[in-house]
Design an enzyme around this catalytic site. Sequence first.
Site, PDB file in Angstrom:
ATOM      1  N   ARG A  22       0.570  -1.177  -0.453  1.00  0.00           N
ATOM      2  CA  ARG A  22       0.145  -0.168   0.034  1.00  0.00           C
ATOM      3  C   ARG A  22       0.548   0.831  -0.335  1.00  0.00           C
ATOM      4  NH1 ARG A  22      -4.179  -0.709   4.329  1.00  0.00           N
ATOM      5  NH2 ARG A  22      -2.501  -2.440   5.178  1.00  0.00           N
ATOM      6  N   LYS A  29       8.449  -0.995   2.978  1.00  0.00           N
ATOM      7  CA  LYS A  29       8.244  -0.633   3.689  1.00  0.00           C
ATOM      8  C   LYS A  29       8.936   0.146   4.808  1.00  0.00           C
ATOM      9  CE  LYS A  29       4.445  -1.498   6.259  1.00  0.00           C
ATOM     10  NZ  LYS A  29       3.458  -1.627   6.831  1.00  0.00           N
ATOM     11  N   SER A 112       5.655  -5.539  15.264  1.00  0.00           N
ATOM     12  CA  SER A 112       5.212  -4.857  14.307  1.00  0.00           C
ATOM     13  C   SER A 112       7.344  -4.076  13.690  1.00  0.00           C
ATOM     14  CB  SER A 112       4.564  -4.664  13.338  1.00  0.00           C
ATOM     15  OG  SER A 112       3.855  -5.855  13.573  1.00  0.00           O
ATOM     16  N   ASN A 179      -5.847  -5.263  18.112  1.00  0.00           N
ATOM     17  CA  ASN A 179      -5.079  -6.185  18.150  1.00  0.00           C
ATOM     18  C   ASN A 179      -3.677  -5.214  17.812  1.00  0.00           C
ATOM     19  OD1 ASN A 179      -2.824  -7.881  18.469  1.00  0.00           O
ATOM     20  ND2 ASN A 179      -3.062  -9.347  17.215  1.00  0.00           N
ATOM     21  N   TYR A 374      33.713  31.811  -2.262  1.00  0.00           N
ATOM     22  CA  TYR A 374      33.949  30.688  -2.307  1.00  0.00           C
ATOM     23  C   TYR A 374      34.520  30.541  -1.921  1.00  0.00           C
ATOM     24  CZ  TYR A 374      34.339  26.297  -3.398  1.00  0.00           C
ATOM     25  OH  TYR A 374      34.974  24.534  -3.195  1.00  0.00           O
ATOM     26  N   ALA A 431      42.282  44.839  -4.638  1.00  0.00           N
ATOM     27  CA  ALA A 431      40.780  44.341  -4.406  1.00  0.00           C
ATOM     28  C   ALA A 431      40.560  44.073  -6.340  1.00  0.00           C
ATOM     29  CB  ALA A 431      39.476  45.679  -4.927  1.00  0.00           C
TER      30      ALA A 431
HETATM   31  C1  UD1 Z   1      -1.962  -7.236  12.134  1.00  0.00           C
HETATM   32  C2  UD1 Z   1      -2.514  -8.976  12.876  1.00  0.00           C
HETATM   33  C3  UD1 Z   1      -3.878  -8.053  13.569  1.00  0.00           C
HETATM   34  C4  UD1 Z   1      -3.571  -6.559  13.955  1.00  0.00           C
HETATM   35  C5  UD1 Z   1      -2.411  -5.923  13.310  1.00  0.00           C
HETATM   36  C6  UD1 Z   1      -1.909  -5.004  14.039  1.00  0.00           C
HETATM   37  C7  UD1 Z   1      -2.232 -11.265  11.964  1.00  0.00           C
HETATM   38  C8  UD1 Z   1      -2.290 -12.411  11.396  1.00  0.00           C
HETATM   39  N1  UD1 Z   1      -2.619 -10.047  12.292  1.00  0.00           N
HETATM   40  O1  UD1 Z   1      -2.011  -7.861  10.638  1.00  0.00           O
HETATM   41  O2  UD1 Z   1      -4.550  -8.740  14.146  1.00  0.00           O
HETATM   42  O3  UD1 Z   1      -4.346  -5.794  14.438  1.00  0.00           O
HETATM   43  O4  UD1 Z   1      -1.657  -6.996  12.514  1.00  0.00           O
HETATM   44  O5  UD1 Z   1      -1.465  -3.926  12.774  1.00  0.00           O
HETATM   45  O6  UD1 Z   1      -0.754 -11.133  12.489  1.00  0.00           O
HETATM   46  N2  UD1 Z   1       5.143  -9.728   8.441  1.00  0.00           N
HETATM   47  C9  UD1 Z   1       6.161 -10.657   7.888  1.00  0.00           C
HETATM   48  N3  UD1 Z   1       6.151 -11.425   7.301  1.00  0.00           N
HETATM   49  C10 UD1 Z   1       4.855 -12.271   7.201  1.00  0.00           C
HETATM   50  C11 UD1 Z   1       3.947 -11.203   7.323  1.00  0.00           C
HETATM   51  C12 UD1 Z   1       3.665 -10.158   7.932  1.00  0.00           C
HETATM   52  O7  UD1 Z   1       7.493  -9.934   8.254  1.00  0.00           O
HETATM   53  O8  UD1 Z   1       5.209 -13.554   6.317  1.00  0.00           O
HETATM   54  C13 UD1 Z   1       5.296  -8.488   8.625  1.00  0.00           C
HETATM   55  C14 UD1 Z   1       5.007  -7.042   8.275  1.00  0.00           C
HETATM   56  O9  UD1 Z   1       6.210  -6.922   7.620  1.00  0.00           O
HETATM   57  C15 UD1 Z   1       4.674  -5.866   9.442  1.00  0.00           C
HETATM   58  C16 UD1 Z   1       3.887  -6.828  10.306  1.00  0.00           C
HETATM   59  O10 UD1 Z   1       4.298  -8.685  10.013  1.00  0.00           O
HETATM   60  O11 UD1 Z   1       5.515  -5.042   9.492  1.00  0.00           O
HETATM   61  C17 UD1 Z   1       2.784  -6.861  10.248  1.00  0.00           C
HETATM   62  O12 UD1 Z   1       1.906  -7.739   9.322  1.00  0.00           O
HETATM   63  P1  UD1 Z   1       0.606  -7.080   8.554  1.00  0.00           P
HETATM   64  O13 UD1 Z   1       0.571  -7.988   7.050  1.00  0.00           O
HETATM   65  O14 UD1 Z   1       0.808  -5.739   8.344  1.00  0.00           O
HETATM   66  O15 UD1 Z   1      -0.370  -7.677   9.552  1.00  0.00           O
HETATM   67  P2  UD1 Z   1      -1.483  -6.956   9.260  1.00  0.00           P
HETATM   68  O16 UD1 Z   1      -2.625  -7.937   8.656  1.00  0.00           O
HETATM   69  O17 UD1 Z   1      -1.866  -6.029   9.249  1.00  0.00           O
HETATM   70 CA    CA Z   2      -0.319  -3.872   9.067  1.00  0.00          CA
END
Ligand code: UD1
Ligand code: CA
Length: 495
Positions: A22, A29, A112, A179, A374, A431
């Site tokens: 996104r 990101k 995260s 969450n 300069y 000068a």
């Molecule tokens: C996740 C939570 C959700 C919570 C939200 C809060 C899960 C299943 N869901 O959803 O309950 O409300 O965060 O922001 O955990 N990432 C990886 N590897 C992966 C998947 C994700 O490194 O395979 C990382 C992403 O880069 C990101 C973080 O984990 O930094 C969260 O992943 P994202 O896909 O954004 O989870 P959400 O759908 O937002």
């Molecule tokens: Ca997220």
Amino acid sequence: MSTSPRRTPLAAIVLAAGKGTRMKTRRAKVLHEVCGRPLAYYPVKRALEAGADPVVVVVGHQSEEVEASLRRHLPGAPLRFAVQKEQLGTAHAVLSARARLRGFGGEVLILSGDTPLLTTETLRTVIQRRGRAALAFATMTLDNPAGYGRVVHAPHGGPALIVEEKDATPEERQIHEVNAGLYCADAAFLWKTLSRVGSKNAQREFYLTDLVALAAEGPGAAAVRVSLVEAAGVNDQEELSLAARALTRRIGQELMKSGVMIEDPERFDCDEGVLVGPDTILEPGVRLRGATRIGAGCRVGQGSILTDTAVADGAVVRPYCVFEEAVVGPAAVVGPFSRLRPGADVGEGAHVGNFVELKKTKLGKGAKANHLTYLGDATVGAGTNIGCGTITCNYDGEQKHPTVIGEKAFIGSDAILVAPITVGDGAYVAAGSTLTESVPAGALALGRSRQVTKEGWATARRAQKSAAVASPAAAAPGRSRAGPRRPARSRRAAG
Ligand code: UD1
Ligand code: CA
């Protein structure tokens, strides 16, 4: 970093493998910057501050860049990196960090990579509130919970499960407690339970959030409410800019608490880690970047941008200056509209004025270069005055050459100093000189052609012109249709 001794060893896992579709950019990101640091820096830094050692960062998209960037921003920190080749879900991401934590017993924070507003205090609260539960996780209550996992509580007491939006029933979607994506788990529970997480859900992903239901079967989970600002994740460009504003505001508040006057905190930009001393005034539109350090009792004028620059106590930076890797000495005055490039070193009480550029140049104590100048690869002694329009010709198209000017010298306006060249202590440069040879101490050097004055020349020319107006054909034969055009010779004389 935390100094209080911890009972249980603490490690952290920061999830940063996702691409961040996104964001609509090519960069992963977590590499997008707020306040001069990549997004992933913040959760990693806060985990370190909470006492986590090591911190394992799960990388995937642009893994090498993410690792290099974090190592650069956190030199010497106990970081480890785990590559998650395919992003199969948050539980899968945590599992890919397991090998990097082999032999670790204790508790594990899970964060995260896209939550730059988390504070260390919140991490400490979540850690503390786990108590005897297998798992603690942060929740927040949102007016619009769309997109987040909803927290479902058991009829009596603790959280029963987290249900992702795509898997939620219409009733579950009505829940506003979500969450936040921050967890603290007992390590043994974590590894044992993660292997039981499957991917039978709407997204065919391994959900870390399934841990809550699995914990509820046994030792239980604890939900810890946190401020919604803090846990807000960055998912698109707008959220990135909002996070940057919020973080900048926080940095500004800390500076103001320590005695810095910020005239307009809404028009102030500051990177994380910049230091400013008390009694310093920052005018609107100032931007402080990188490892910039500003002393006490300084003033930084409107619209100035300082990057990796050290400004000593009592110095004044007037409006609209741009500095990079420069040093400004105590009580020096620079600006308005000055540019200090890498290696510029303005001595104590020295003055640099408008439209002056310094590169790899040391300006001695009390020296002055006030206008349109300069100076590159130069050393200027104490008390020397550099006249308006002086230029060091430091580059011959292939190499850079030094200019050395002694103390209390006087360089007249519009001097061109062709380097390598030395001007001795107390010497004068006339000068308008172009100098290619060094000037000994105490000497006067003139490097310009002698003036020629032609008596009566202008008067005669004017008389010739009036005659041409009275009788155009005679003055410019054959040119009557094209209109009057001055002969090239007189145009040159006029310029
Ligand atoms: C996740 C939570 C959700 C919570 C939200 C809060 C899960 C299943 N869901 O959803 O309950 O409300 O965060 O922001 O955990 N990432 C990886 N590897 C992966 C998947 C994700 O490194 O395979 C990382 C992403 O880069 C990101 C973080 O984990 O930094 C969260 O992943 P994202 O896909 O954004 O989870 P959400 O759908 O937002
Ligand atoms: Ca997220």
